[in-house]
Design an enzyme around this catalytic site. Structure first.
Site, short mmCIF file in Angstrom:
data_model
loop_
_atom_site.label_atom_id
_atom_site.label_comp_id
_atom_site.label_asym_id
_atom_site.label_seq_id
_atom_site.Cartn_x
_atom_site.Cartn_y
_atom_site.Cartn_z
N HIS A 102 19.11 57.88 72.15
CA HIS A 102 18.98 57.34 73.50
C HIS A 102 19.55 58.29 74.56
CE1 HIS A 102 19.14 53.15 71.39
NE2 HIS A 102 17.96 53.73 71.27
N GLU B 292 11.76 53.71 61.76
CA GLU B 292 12.15 54.85 62.58
C GLU B 292 13.33 55.62 61.98
OE1 GLU B 292 14.21 53.81 66.28
OE2 GLU B 292 13.67 51.71 65.92
N GLU C 214 7.89 56.94 69.20
CA GLU C 214 8.83 58.07 69.12
C GLU C 214 8.28 59.08 68.12
OE1 GLU C 214 12.70 56.43 68.29
OE2 GLU C 214 12.52 54.95 69.89
#
Length: 400
Positions: free
Chosen positions: A230, A356, A260
């Site tokens: 982040h 992820e 992503e």
């Protein structure tokens, strides 16, 4: 002039993110849970639960907002600064409180709940200050933390929710392609991020002409800035051979989705390629594990073993995936549906979860940088449906 403590200001046409029947179904499910727990009135204070049960997503700016749900009523509580906008965007009634007198917010809530009742509240959101005010104004017979049971309800998506989540995933892909086209040596992270954000906002406006548009964003990172998932955008200029992290986050009516991808500028060295391909392998393996009946902890353990066999587990920095729905980077969290060692939730059809995996190699080491792939999957009766379309891996993502 005698100024009111609260009032109703209803004007304009109501525009909801979903049909009224969708909110009625959510409230019916909530009321069944309330009855089982002996709760007579819920006082919601979080953005995610207020949005989930009413459709209204507030902008606090230091002011409290609420939603009161009883056996027969559903009433949002909003500040006067927003005028009638909360009513236009909510299902049910709306009361506006004034700021002429401190705690008119709680007086408005009291007008719906009355005193001496069993009150449901959100233990993971209500502050100590507001908790004291709840006791003072409502004098509850008792209180019940309803945050866990509402989280469980939100984890199971309706057909209408799945439709908007699919649209969000497709919009994230649009942002990804726009970013891919913008990547070149010498470009700044901020310029590339804006290209992706603009493309997504235009796509959302095309798909949902009656929606409110807010908070669609991109985190595009390069070089050392890829080490955290982040990390915010900077003005760093891209260089040939840089590792990149593409992160697009469209927001549609309170629902956020994500794409992503790991990328490289023009070329990728052998050490980096080895790490990248291992993470892609974990990503593909992880997606194959997302099936009904599998637990989050079981899936996590299997991916851990995959990395451990390749001597890479020490480079993992967080869990392997999480739920999607009414949540964002600043509100909401369905912690019961995260791919971590300490979560034993069993996957069921209708849940939505990401895969992820991320590996972070320290600066100065061979293959330095953060590697992350991210797809969104809907759990089906016999497996999963991957709703992310943008390709992952070296064949498509060495660009510029």
């Amino acid at each position: 002039m005698e100024r009111p403590q609260f009032y109703r200001f209803h004007q304009g046409d109501r525009i909801l993110s979903f049909a009224a029947s969708e909110y009625d179904a959510r409230l019916k499910g909530l009321r069944a849970r309330m009855a089982e727990a002996g709760v007579e009135a819920c006082v919601f204070t979080s953005m995610h639960n207020i949005a989930y049960y009413s459709g209204f997503l507030y902008c606090a700016f230091g002011r409290p907002y609420g939603l009161v749900v009883t056996e027969s009523e559903s009433v949002t509580i909003s500040a006067g600064i927003d005028a009638a906008q909360p009513w236009r965007r909510c299902h049910g009634d709306n009361i506006t409180y004034t700021d002429w007198q401190r705690d008119n917010y709680w007086r408005a809530i009291l007008s719906v709940t009355g005193t001496g009742r069993v009150i449901g509240y959100e233990g993971d959101h209500m502050s100590l200050l507001q908790s004291e005010k709840l006791d003072h104004f409502l004098t509850p017979k008792s209180r019940v933390d309803v945050a866990p049971m509402t989280m469980v309800q939100r984890m199971h998506k309706s057909a209408a929710e799945l439709e908007i989540i699919r649209a969000g995933a497709a919009t994230a892909d649009v942002g990804g392609y726009a970013i891919r086209e913008a990547v070149k040596a010498g470009a700044r992270e901020i310029d590339i991020a804006m290209a992706g954000r603009d493309a997504m906002e235009l796509e959302i406006a095309k798909r949902y002409p009656d929606a409110e548009y807010r908070d669609t964003w991109v985190w595009f990172q390069s070089g050392i800035n890829t080490d955290g998932a982040h990390n915010p955008v900077t003005a760093r200029q891209l260089e040939v051979g840089d590792i990149l992290s593409l992160n697009t986050f469209p927001m549609i009516s309170g629902y956020y989705t994500a794409l992503e991808r790991t990328m490289f500028v023009r070329e990728v060295d052998d050490a980096s390629l080895k790490i990248w391909e291992a993470n892609v392998g974990a990503h593909e393996y992880g997606m194959s594990l997302l099936k009904p009946g599998a637990s989050c902890s079981e899936i996590t353990a299997k991916i851990n073993d995959f990395f451990a066999e390749r001597d890479l587990l020490q480079y993992r920095t967080f869990g392997y995936g999480h739920s999607f729905g009414v949540l964002s980077h600043y509100y909401g969290r369905e912690a019961g549906l995260e791919l971590r060692e300490d979560i034993d939730t069993v996957l069921e059809p209708g849940m939505v979860i990401s895969m992820e995996p991320m590996l972070t190699i320290a600066d100065g080491q061979p293959g330095a940088g953060g590697y992350r792939e991210h797809d969104i999957l809907i759990i089906t009766q016999d497996g999963n449906e991957n709703i992310t379309g943008y390709p992952y891996g070296p064949e498509f993502n060495v660009v510029g």
